[in-house]
Write a protein that holds these residues in place. Structure first.
Motif, PDB file in Angstrom:
ATOM      1  N   VAL A 166      -3.131 -12.769   5.408  1.00  0.00           N
ATOM      2  CA  VAL A 166      -2.975 -11.845   4.666  1.00  0.00           C
ATOM      3  C   VAL A 166      -1.298 -11.668   4.068  1.00  0.00           C
ATOM      4  O   VAL A 166      -0.437 -12.372   4.712  1.00  0.00           O
ATOM      5  CB  VAL A 166      -3.181 -10.365   5.251  1.00  0.00           C
ATOM      6  N   HIS A 222      -6.823  -3.688   6.390  1.00  0.00           N
ATOM      7  CA  HIS A 222      -8.263  -3.722   5.793  1.00  0.00           C
ATOM      8  C   HIS A 222      -8.916  -5.050   6.407  1.00  0.00           C
ATOM      9  O   HIS A 222     -10.071  -5.141   6.522  1.00  0.00           O
ATOM     10  CB  HIS A 222      -7.997  -3.917   4.178  1.00  0.00           C
ATOM     11  N   PHE A 258      -5.722 -12.315   1.520  1.00  0.00           N
ATOM     12  CA  PHE A 258      -5.736 -10.913   1.072  1.00  0.00           C
ATOM     13  C   PHE A 258      -4.162 -10.715   0.454  1.00  0.00           C
ATOM     14  O   PHE A 258      -3.098 -11.250   1.160  1.00  0.00           O
ATOM     15  CB  PHE A 258      -5.669  -9.662   2.039  1.00  0.00           C
ATOM     16  N   GLU A 259      -4.095 -10.139  -0.747  1.00  0.00           N
ATOM     17  CA  GLU A 259      -2.940  -9.655  -1.409  1.00  0.00           C
ATOM     18  C   GLU A 259      -3.396  -8.236  -1.798  1.00  0.00           C
ATOM     19  O   GLU A 259      -4.206  -8.020  -2.258  1.00  0.00           O
ATOM     20  CB  GLU A 259      -2.532 -10.363  -2.506  1.00  0.00           C
ATOM     21  N   ASN A 260      -2.436  -7.339  -1.738  1.00  0.00           N
ATOM     22  CA  ASN A 260      -2.412  -6.157  -2.059  1.00  0.00           C
ATOM     23  C   ASN A 260      -3.775  -5.301  -1.648  1.00  0.00           C
ATOM     24  O   ASN A 260      -4.599  -4.522  -2.251  1.00  0.00           O
ATOM     25  CB  ASN A 260      -2.659  -5.579  -3.546  1.00  0.00           C
ATOM     26  N   SER A 261      -4.110  -5.563  -0.177  1.00  0.00           N
ATOM     27  CA  SER A 261      -5.523  -5.061   0.492  1.00  0.00           C
ATOM     28  C   SER A 261      -6.638  -5.389  -0.142  1.00  0.00           C
ATOM     29  O   SER A 261      -7.709  -4.892   0.257  1.00  0.00           O
ATOM     30  CB  SER A 261      -5.196  -3.652   0.782  1.00  0.00           C
ATOM     31  N   LYS A 262      -6.682  -6.819  -0.972  1.00  0.00           N
ATOM     32  CA  LYS A 262      -7.869  -7.006  -1.572  1.00  0.00           C
ATOM     33  C   LYS A 262      -7.989  -8.591  -1.323  1.00  0.00           C
ATOM     34  O   LYS A 262      -6.763  -9.240  -1.351  1.00  0.00           O
ATOM     35  CB  LYS A 262      -7.881  -6.901  -3.086  1.00  0.00           C
ATOM     36  N   GLN A 301      -3.144  -0.474  -3.888  1.00  0.00           N
ATOM     37  CA  GLN A 301      -3.880  -0.799  -2.626  1.00  0.00           C
ATOM     38  C   GLN A 301      -5.048   0.188  -2.641  1.00  0.00           C
ATOM     39  O   GLN A 301      -4.728   1.067  -2.542  1.00  0.00           O
ATOM     40  CB  GLN A 301      -3.298  -0.753  -1.559  1.00  0.00           C
ATOM     41  N   THR A 316      -2.700  -3.932   4.445  1.00  0.00           N
ATOM     42  CA  THR A 316      -3.455  -5.184   3.925  1.00  0.00           C
ATOM     43  C   THR A 316      -4.038  -5.760   5.293  1.00  0.00           C
ATOM     44  O   THR A 316      -5.188  -6.098   5.531  1.00  0.00           O
ATOM     45  CB  THR A 316      -2.761  -6.201   3.233  1.00  0.00           C
TER      46      THR A 316
END
Length: 327
Positions: free
Chosen positions: A223, A269, A284-288, A8, A266
């Motif tokens: 998220v 972010h 979002f997944e894995n803060s992206k 992340q 996540t």
């Protein structure tokens, strides 16, 4: 349910002093870490919870942990911007549409801005009995009451912008949902499918709101926090399906589960990272940001769900609440 523990990105240093943020279900797990971290960044955080005892206990723990972390450099998980945390409890029972309305009205009476609404509270494998409103309980707690809360607080979010945000804590479980327009609440489905459906609905809600709020300055995000070690997989006596329980316990025994802060990252972010200013409708997944499958992107289904939801809430919403989408 979730994806593997890929890396992340770190959260940049953020100063949220002067910001007001609501976090539903903030007394434990992901919600607890989210509320604490946002308060450490300087925000006034409203803990919207059903239990006053648990919420006030959580506030005491957050303040104690914050004070301990201040004494040891580098111990805090986020860069702290304040000496004391600004945390407020307000009662919210998402199992009751009346309670949800009362919460929104009580917040608006305070006359404060609202810069972010984090719809974090949820349940899985709960009771078979319907809510006090006669609705399937997971459908109401995870999705519909949050839908009502958003509708009621959108004017405050809009006036508090630009870059106010709504963050829906959904799940990768949406991929296992089963769409049935004849049974939106999932009354004939098993609990795993009902839970997955509610997470699908949150994402579809994000996309339906994107169209209606274009140009409003409000960012709508959803998220997937990952597989997180929370009270859900620890709780004794719940009727969790055998395979779900097996994988949850396997995750704990092999350290595959994220701790609650890593799960909250996540969300943090999505709500606080300035690189998403001016953006909306990101999942979002894995803060992206991450791509979505075709089901939640189906516009006809989004609109069918929207109309059904408005009908379910007909006694709790007014034309004025819907007028924001045309103003």
């Amino acid at each position: 349910m979730g994806s593997s523990l890929s890396s992340q990105p770190e959260l940049p240093e953020v100063d949220l002093k002067g910001k007001v943020i609501i976090v539903t279900g903030a007394n434990a797990g992901i919600g607890y870490e989210t509320a604490k971290s946002l308060a450490q960044m300087g925000a006034k955080v409203i803990l919207a919870c059903r239990s006053e005892t648990k919420a006030l206990g959580a506030i005491d723990r957050m303040k104690q942990e914050h004070n301990e972390e201040q004494e040891v450099k580098g111990r805090s998980k986020v860069k702290s911007q304040v000496e004391e945390l600004d945390l407020v409890y307000m009662n919210l029972d998402l199992g009751s549409l009346a309670s949800t309305t009362n919460f929104a009205e009580s917040f608006k009476v305070r006359g404060t801005p609202l810069h972010a609404l984090i719809c974090n509270a949820g349940m899985a494998y709960g009771p078979d009995e319907p809510s006090v409103d006669g609705l399937e309980i997971h459908f109401q707690v995870n999705y519909l009451s949050h839908f009502l809360l958003i509708l009621q607080l959108l004017p405050v979010l809009k006036s508090s912008g630009p870059n106010s945000r709504v963050v829906l804590v959904a799940s990768l479980a949406y991929r296992f949902a089963r769409w049935n327009e004849e049974d939106i609440q999932g009354t004939n489905e098993n609990k795993t499918t009902i839970y997955s459906n509610t997470k699908l609905y949150q994402i579809m809600q994000m996309l339906a709101l994107e169209r209606r709020l274009e140009g409003s300055g409000i960012g709508i995000f959803s998220v997937h926090p990952g597989i997180v070690e929370t009270e859900l997989v620890k709780r004794e006596g719940q009727r969790i399906p055998m395979m779900t329980s097996f994988f949850a316990r396997l995750g704990m025994s092999t350290h595959f589960l994220r701790n609650p802060f890593k799960g909250a990252l996540t969300t943090l972010h999505a709500v606080a990272n300035p690189i998403y200013d001016g953006k909306t409708a990101l999942y979002f997944e894995n803060s992206k940001p991450h791509s979505l499958t075709s089901l939640p992107r189906d516009r006809w289904k989004q609109e069918h769900l929207w109309k059904y939801s408005v009908e379910c809430l007909r006694n709790y919403i007014t034309e004025d609440m819907l007028d924001i989408f045309t103003s």
